[in-house]
Design a protein around this motif. Structure first.
Motif, PDB file in Angstrom:
ATOM      1  N   LEU A  55      60.967 108.667  32.510  1.00 45.16           N
ATOM      2  CA  LEU A  55      60.513 107.706  31.508  1.00 45.16           C
ATOM      3  C   LEU A  55      60.252 106.374  32.212  1.00 45.16           C
ATOM      4  CD1 LEU A  55      63.199 109.375  29.958  1.00 45.16           C
ATOM      5  CD2 LEU A  55      61.772 108.505  28.098  1.00 45.16           C
ATOM      6  N   PRO A  56      59.009 106.125  32.633  1.00 43.13           N
ATOM      7  CA  PRO A  56      58.717 104.904  33.384  1.00 43.13           C
ATOM      8  C   PRO A  56      58.835 103.664  32.505  1.00 43.13           C
ATOM      9  CG  PRO A  56      56.969 106.561  33.620  1.00 43.13           C
ATOM     10  CD  PRO A  56      57.827 106.986  32.477  1.00 43.13           C
ATOM     11  N   LYS A  57      59.409 102.609  33.063  1.00 45.18           N
ATOM     12  CA  LYS A  57      59.422 101.314  32.370  1.00 45.18           C
ATOM     13  C   LYS A  57      57.968 100.896  32.157  1.00 45.18           C
ATOM     14  CE  LYS A  57      62.729  98.536  32.555  1.00 45.18           C
ATOM     15  NZ  LYS A  57      63.725  97.972  31.612  1.00 45.18           N
ATOM     16  N   PRO A  58      57.585 100.575  30.926  1.00 41.00           N
ATOM     17  CA  PRO A  58      56.153 100.439  30.608  1.00 41.00           C
ATOM     18  C   PRO A  58      55.431  99.308  31.328  1.00 41.00           C
ATOM     19  CG  PRO A  58      57.541  99.811  28.738  1.00 41.00           C
ATOM     20  CD  PRO A  58      58.439 100.448  29.734  1.00 41.00           C
ATOM     21  N   LYS A  59      56.128  98.263  31.744  1.00 39.77           N
ATOM     22  CA  LYS A  59      55.449  97.129  32.378  1.00 39.77           C
ATOM     23  C   LYS A  59      55.430  97.250  33.899  1.00 39.77           C
ATOM     24  CE  LYS A  59      54.785  95.376  28.357  1.00 39.77           C
ATOM     25  NZ  LYS A  59      55.670  94.392  27.778  1.00 39.77           N
ATOM     26  N   SER A  60      55.908  98.380  34.425  1.00 43.56           N
ATOM     27  CA  SER A  60      55.962  98.529  35.890  1.00 43.56           C
ATOM     28  C   SER A  60      55.621  99.964  36.277  1.00 43.56           C
ATOM     29  CB  SER A  60      57.348  98.150  36.414  1.00 43.56           C
ATOM     30  OG  SER A  60      58.366  98.869  35.720  1.00 43.56           O
TER      31      SER A  60
END
Length: 373
Positions: A55-60
């Motif tokens: 689950l990638p951090k959305p801003k990075s």
């Protein structure tokens, strides 16, 4: 990254995976900043556990890194809300890992609001959590009682190099954005809100660049530390905001609320080291402010008689320039893998835990063999 560097990195993580091999292979979910080097760490997690989703951090999210990860692992869209409501969180875990033993690898305390419900109602078993950040550490440690063990790497000495270099990258990116607007740091007094690991690193770097730095922190111990290191320490936040031409927020716990923004000095630049939702109450900003883009990542907020510039929409500025801290990040990632082994041994009681000094020495020694060349 050159081919030989990729081979060396995979070899390093292979060695770490051997040293911290688990007798049981639980399912896992990995929240992470999906930066260019991150696929190597993802592969290591998938070696040690049955990795059900990243689950990638959305801003990075680096697009190339995401495509590399998606070749072998499911990537799901991460929102803060998906782990704030117990039923939604349970539905997600049941859909990906029903009946399994599960380790949750966290960055920022995403699982904290629903951890009790997950431990009590999930059809499998929540073995525990490994948390990477100070902000997340506080979210877990601040609970009256934890329903499972949480291994935190946030305060590990192996994380000190990363924290120092992140502070440097934040200062670099803030100035890069200011230069896009035809401005520089020099001549602008700076205010650093929060004098923890990141805030103190930022303050020292700005001071080395001959920028006048004032520090504000709610903790009197940290204020005393800042004063001992030669920084001006603000007595109150409003006065400090009014005097600063550059404000860098590094608390992870809402540095500025809606009624704080009007105190900013005219023309001040405002930047953070983490997500805007954690650091700035932008929704509470008075509606009288108009928002005008003045660059790709700079927004001018203005009302009658007052204006300021917000960098990168209030999100961590350093991710605009890769947020790289070099190979030092691999020390932290290796300790996360050590944390997984701690959980799978089944010897930890519910509560907060850290890696042992012996495990940290193994990690540091292995890392030096690969990267001290």
């Amino acid at each position: 990254m050159e081919a030989f560097e990729r081979v060396r990195l995979d070899s390093f993580f292979g060695r770490i995976a051997q040293q911290f091999a688990t007798t049981e292979r639980p399912a896992s979910f990995l929240i992470t900043h999906l930066l260019p080097e991150r696929p190597h760490f993802v592969r290591a997690v998938a070696t040690q556990t049955d990795l059900r989703a990243v689950l990638p951090k959305p801003k990075s999210i680096n697009p190339v890194a995401r495509r590399a990860v998606e070749k072998t692992v499911q990537c799901d869209t991460l929102t803060r809300g998906m782990f704030e409501e117990p039923d939604a969180a349970l539905d997600y875990l049941e859909g990906r890992a029903a009946g399994a033993d599960v380790v949750l690898l966290d960055v920022g305390g995403y699982f904290a609001p629903v951890l009790d419900e997950l431990c009590n109602r999930f059809s499998g078993r929540i073995v525990g959590v490994v948390e990477d950040t100070e902000n997340g550490h506080k979210r877990y440690a601040g609970r009256d009682k934890l329903p499972c063990p949480v291994v935190s790497v946030a305060r590990s000495p192996l994380k000190d190099p990363e924290d120092y270099l992140v502070g440097q990258s934040v200062a670099f990116s803030a100035e890069a954005l200011m230069r896009e607007c035809g401005d520089i740091m020099h001549g602008r007094p700076a205010l650093v809100i929060g004098f923890g690991k990141l805030g103190s690193s930022i303050a020292r770097l700005l001071h080395a660049k001959n920028v006048a730095v004032t520090v504000y922190d709610i903790d009197p111990v940290r204020r005393a530390q800042a004063l001992s290191q030669g920084f001006t320490v603000a007595r109150d936040r409003e006065t400090a905001l009014a005097a600063a031409g550059l404000v860098l927020c590094a608390t992870g716990a809402m540095s500025l609320r809606g009624d704080d923004f009007p105190h900013l000095r005219n023309g001040a630049y405002l930047a953070t080291v983490t997500s805007s939702e954690d650091e700035l109450d932008l929704e509470g900003l008075p509606d009288v402010y108009t928002r005008t883009p003045v660059g790709e990542h700079v927004t001018r907020y203005a009302t009658t008689g007052h204006f300021f510039y917000l960098l990168n929409g209030g999100n961590a500025v350093n991710f605009l320039h890769g947020a790289s801290v070099g190979p030092f990040i691999f020390l932290v990632q290796a300790e996360i893998l050590a944390g997984v082994r701690m959980l799978t041994r089944g010897e930890l009681a519910a509560g907060m835990h850290e890696a042992t000094a012996a495990d940290r020495r193994i990690i540091a020694d292995t890392w030096l063999n690969y990267f001290n060349r």
